[in-house]
Design a protein around this motif. Sequence first.
Motif: not given
Length: 241
Positions: A96, A102, A113-114, A116-117, A120-121
Amino acid sequence: MTRATLCILCLLINLSLSAQNIVDKEGAVVRSDTLYKSIKLCFTGHDYDEGFDHVLRILKKHKVEGSFFLTGDFVRSHKRLVKTIAKQGHFVGAHSDKHLLYCDWTNRDSLLHSTEKIKNDILQNLLALKQLGIHPKYFMPPYEWHNKKVVEIASGLNQTTINFSYGTRSNADYTTPDMPNYTSSKAILKSIYDYESLKGMNGFHLLIHPGTSPKRKDKFYFHLDTLIATLKEKGYQFSKF
């Protein structure tokens, strides 16, 4: 060779291959190559780094290759160290970018978290590694905690999610005396040797933290030399991802 015989042989080969890995109910590989007396030493890094040089010296002494899973924050702050780890032949993978939790500890199916987040992480972690010429295919989730959705997100990024093998207390080597789950290095060693005696450790992913809070004076990584020597005496070899 008849078609029926060929089909049976293919089935037996597939069963043999699947028997080598153990996947948990969330979809992460938690044990590898179980047909062999081989152990994968796994190390994670995010906040602390004080034990990495010691760990690398011990691995070099025993001619053992380990697997290091490092966050993007760690990679960006320790570029020279990460390059050294890779240059010495160890596997370096993602852990990560910001070491976010998560999914919920108690309600595991719930993402904190979403999608998408989280995606991206992981991508930012992979980008930090890519900038050092490292292109891993294996990912260990932050806090070593995941669910099916996290595994799915990682898979979409061509990452196979792996985690430590259950049964020993090596993953508690980060704990400090003020925590209710504090586990001493002596107790951790005992848990490993007891588990090996009872069930064996073929294909085990043994997790060790090379950096822990200053509040923990009893650093487990200082026992790595003895641990490797003892397991070698029991006939185990060591491999990386």
